[in-house]
Design an enzyme around this catalytic site. Sequence first.
Site, PDB file in Angstrom:
ATOM      1  N   GLY A  81       3.818  -4.043  -3.641  1.00  0.00           N
ATOM      2  CA  GLY A  81       4.824  -2.912  -3.478  1.00  0.00           C
ATOM      3  C   GLY A  81       5.448  -2.347  -4.835  1.00  0.00           C
ATOM      4  O   GLY A  81       6.497  -1.510  -4.475  1.00  0.00           O
ATOM      5  N   TRP A  84       6.033   1.626  -5.046  1.00  0.00           N
ATOM      6  CA  TRP A  84       6.991   2.096  -3.696  1.00  0.00           C
ATOM      7  C   TRP A  84       8.334   1.717  -4.401  1.00  0.00           C
ATOM      8  O   TRP A  84       9.349   2.443  -4.426  1.00  0.00           O
ATOM      9  CB  TRP A  84       6.698   1.209  -2.521  1.00  0.00           C
ATOM     10  CG  TRP A  84       7.470   1.740  -1.397  1.00  0.00           C
ATOM     11  CD1 TRP A  84       8.036   2.991  -1.202  1.00  0.00           C
ATOM     12  CD2 TRP A  84       7.840   1.222  -0.110  1.00  0.00           C
ATOM     13  NE1 TRP A  84       8.610   3.100   0.015  1.00  0.00           N
ATOM     14  CE2 TRP A  84       8.326   1.627   0.599  1.00  0.00           C
ATOM     15  CE3 TRP A  84       7.308  -0.227   0.085  1.00  0.00           C
ATOM     16  CZ2 TRP A  84       8.861   1.456   1.823  1.00  0.00           C
ATOM     17  CZ3 TRP A  84       7.666  -0.508   1.463  1.00  0.00           C
ATOM     18  CH2 TRP A  84       8.400   0.206   2.275  1.00  0.00           C
ATOM     19  N   HIS A 146       5.753  -8.209 -14.109  1.00  0.00           N
ATOM     20  CA  HIS A 146       5.203  -9.104 -13.073  1.00  0.00           C
ATOM     21  C   HIS A 146       5.378 -10.820 -13.518  1.00  0.00           C
ATOM     22  O   HIS A 146       4.829 -11.469 -13.029  1.00  0.00           O
ATOM     23  CB  HIS A 146       3.762  -8.872 -13.058  1.00  0.00           C
ATOM     24  CG  HIS A 146       3.195  -7.433 -12.499  1.00  0.00           C
ATOM     25  ND1 HIS A 146       3.718  -7.195 -11.136  1.00  0.00           N
ATOM     26  CD2 HIS A 146       2.145  -6.719 -12.640  1.00  0.00           C
ATOM     27  CE1 HIS A 146       3.155  -5.947 -10.874  1.00  0.00           C
ATOM     28  NE2 HIS A 146       2.059  -5.720 -11.644  1.00  0.00           N
ATOM     29  N   SER A 176      -5.377  -5.895  -1.185  1.00  0.00           N
ATOM     30  CA  SER A 176      -5.021  -4.883  -1.951  1.00  0.00           C
ATOM     31  C   SER A 176      -5.290  -5.154  -3.361  1.00  0.00           C
ATOM     32  O   SER A 176      -6.054  -4.256  -4.146  1.00  0.00           O
ATOM     33  CB  SER A 176      -3.445  -4.704  -1.870  1.00  0.00           C
ATOM     34  OG  SER A 176      -3.087  -3.712  -2.582  1.00  0.00           O
TER      35      SER A 176
HETATM   36  P1  PAP Z   1       0.796  -3.009  -8.911  1.00  0.00           P
HETATM   37  O1  PAP Z   1       1.508  -4.233  -8.629  1.00  0.00           O
HETATM   38  O2  PAP Z   1      -0.183  -3.167  -9.468  1.00  0.00           O
HETATM   39  O3  PAP Z   1       1.859  -1.989  -9.709  1.00  0.00           O
HETATM   40  P2  PAP Z   1       1.605  -2.203  -6.095  1.00  0.00           P
HETATM   41  O4  PAP Z   1       2.168  -0.748  -6.470  1.00  0.00           O
HETATM   42  O5  PAP Z   1       2.099  -3.248  -5.916  1.00  0.00           O
HETATM   43  O6  PAP Z   1       0.703  -2.232  -7.555  1.00  0.00           O
HETATM   44  O7  PAP Z   1       0.477  -2.147  -5.070  1.00  0.00           O
HETATM   45  C1  PAP Z   1      -0.109  -1.202  -4.466  1.00  0.00           C
HETATM   46  C2  PAP Z   1       0.145  -1.220  -2.979  1.00  0.00           C
HETATM   47  O8  PAP Z   1       1.327  -0.680  -2.655  1.00  0.00           O
HETATM   48  C3  PAP Z   1      -1.078  -0.561  -2.215  1.00  0.00           C
HETATM   49  O9  PAP Z   1      -1.017  -1.272  -1.092  1.00  0.00           O
HETATM   50  P3  PAP Z   1      -2.455  -1.360  -0.030  1.00  0.00           P
HETATM   51  O10 PAP Z   1      -3.677  -1.805  -1.268  1.00  0.00           O
HETATM   52  O11 PAP Z   1      -2.442  -2.411   0.739  1.00  0.00           O
HETATM   53  O12 PAP Z   1      -2.624  -0.208   0.483  1.00  0.00           O
HETATM   54  C4  PAP Z   1      -0.443   0.767  -1.889  1.00  0.00           C
HETATM   55  O13 PAP Z   1      -0.943   1.596  -0.982  1.00  0.00           O
HETATM   56  C5  PAP Z   1       1.010   0.353  -1.428  1.00  0.00           C
HETATM   57  N1  PAP Z   1       2.077   1.300  -1.900  1.00  0.00           N
HETATM   58  C6  PAP Z   1       1.967   2.294  -2.756  1.00  0.00           C
HETATM   59  N2  PAP Z   1       3.069   3.172  -2.472  1.00  0.00           N
HETATM   60  C7  PAP Z   1       3.553   2.763  -1.278  1.00  0.00           C
HETATM   61  C8  PAP Z   1       4.610   3.380  -0.514  1.00  0.00           C
HETATM   62  N3  PAP Z   1       5.339   4.424  -0.966  1.00  0.00           N
HETATM   63  N4  PAP Z   1       5.073   2.596   0.612  1.00  0.00           N
HETATM   64  C9  PAP Z   1       4.303   1.677   0.852  1.00  0.00           C
HETATM   65  N5  PAP Z   1       3.124   1.284   0.337  1.00  0.00           N
HETATM   66  C10 PAP Z   1       3.010   1.626  -0.828  1.00  0.00           C
END
Ligand code: PAP
Length: 334
Positions: A81, A84, A146, A176
């Site tokens: 997340g 987000w 991270h 994910s």
């Molecule tokens: P990262 O650690 O590589 O930066 P990160 O943002 O943690 O990535 O992971 C993306 C996940 O957060 C995705 O989850 P999913 O594959 O289960 O769908 C993504 O959809 C989710 N995500 C991104 N933005 C939001 C948001 N605004 N609210 C909730 N979940 C979100």
Amino acid sequence: MQASQPPTPTHTWYLREEDMPQAFKDLISSLPSEKDWVATPLRLYQGFWFASWLLNGVLACQNHFQAHPSDILLVTSPKCGTTWLKAILFALLNRAKYSNSGSQRRHPLLTQNSHDLVPFLEIKLYLEQENPDLAALASPRLLATHMPHSSLPQSVRDSNCKLVYLCRNAKDTFVSLWHFTNKLKPEEKGQMQIQECLDRFCQGLSSYGPYWDHVMGYHKASLEKPKKVLFMMYEEMKEDPHAHVRRLADFLGCPFSEEELRDGTAEGILRMCSFDNLSALEVNKCGKLSNGEDNKWFFRKGEVGDWVNYMSAEMGERLDSVMEEKLHGSGLKL
Ligand code: PAP
């Protein structure tokens, strides 16, 4: 880029490895190695698996990053997340600057991905330059990493800076990550088998893994130093985002005023940072990060429990039992 086109295999990180100082190269080549899911090497460093290309950034950050007491560091394991919470933290800390009643300035989150507004230390700043000049960053500096707790630069552990840690259910995190890694993989190599990836994840073999040790490191730190480390869970944020954004504001020493609570400031932040809103923005539909990743890859579904659509019940039980065993005695359930 259209979804049907393959990802561009020109990530800057793959180029950086050649530019590493010789001492880094020597150290990295001496570390235990395993293939990761996309068959690039993972190296075991300080008890965690790092993509080899990334260690350049980790080592440079450990050597040079000087934390300020006012710094705020968002820490996550990949796919918990980050995108987000980067957006929420940015909006929270800059709420006076971009308030509706103020200058009506266009909010940066409407035109920039949160990864561009809240840079990663080891994946961006210290990967691009061995010792970047961070003087231009506004105070308080909002940064992300991270890195596992035990690998944080000494200055982070010594200073009074604040750490916000976000973790997520292991099955959703894994699914994910599996989706995301498939996007990174050159198309000609085909999709990775989820079963094979799960085997590796359960052995702790994933970037910044073992996942459970990453979580445990910050959980322990949050119990020991609750004023320095805030431990949060994606599922709890989804369940009651309002309570958690207030919790964040209190922890960071910028609680919502009575007036802000009355005028819906918290709700406005959450609305702007919601999955539906951010994922529909032009920048997040069509933009790219400087390393070549598409912004849209960071917005897949944003749901709790989506793992059931990709993992069998047996696979789910297997990961549950690994997590239960590894987290035993911590009081955590992921
Ligand atoms: P990262 O650690 O590589 O930066 P990160 O943002 O943690 O990535 O992971 C993306 C996940 O957060 C995705 O989850 P999913 O594959 O289960 O769908 C993504 O959809 C989710 N995500 C991104 N933005 C939001 C948001 N605004 N609210 C909730 N979940 C979100």
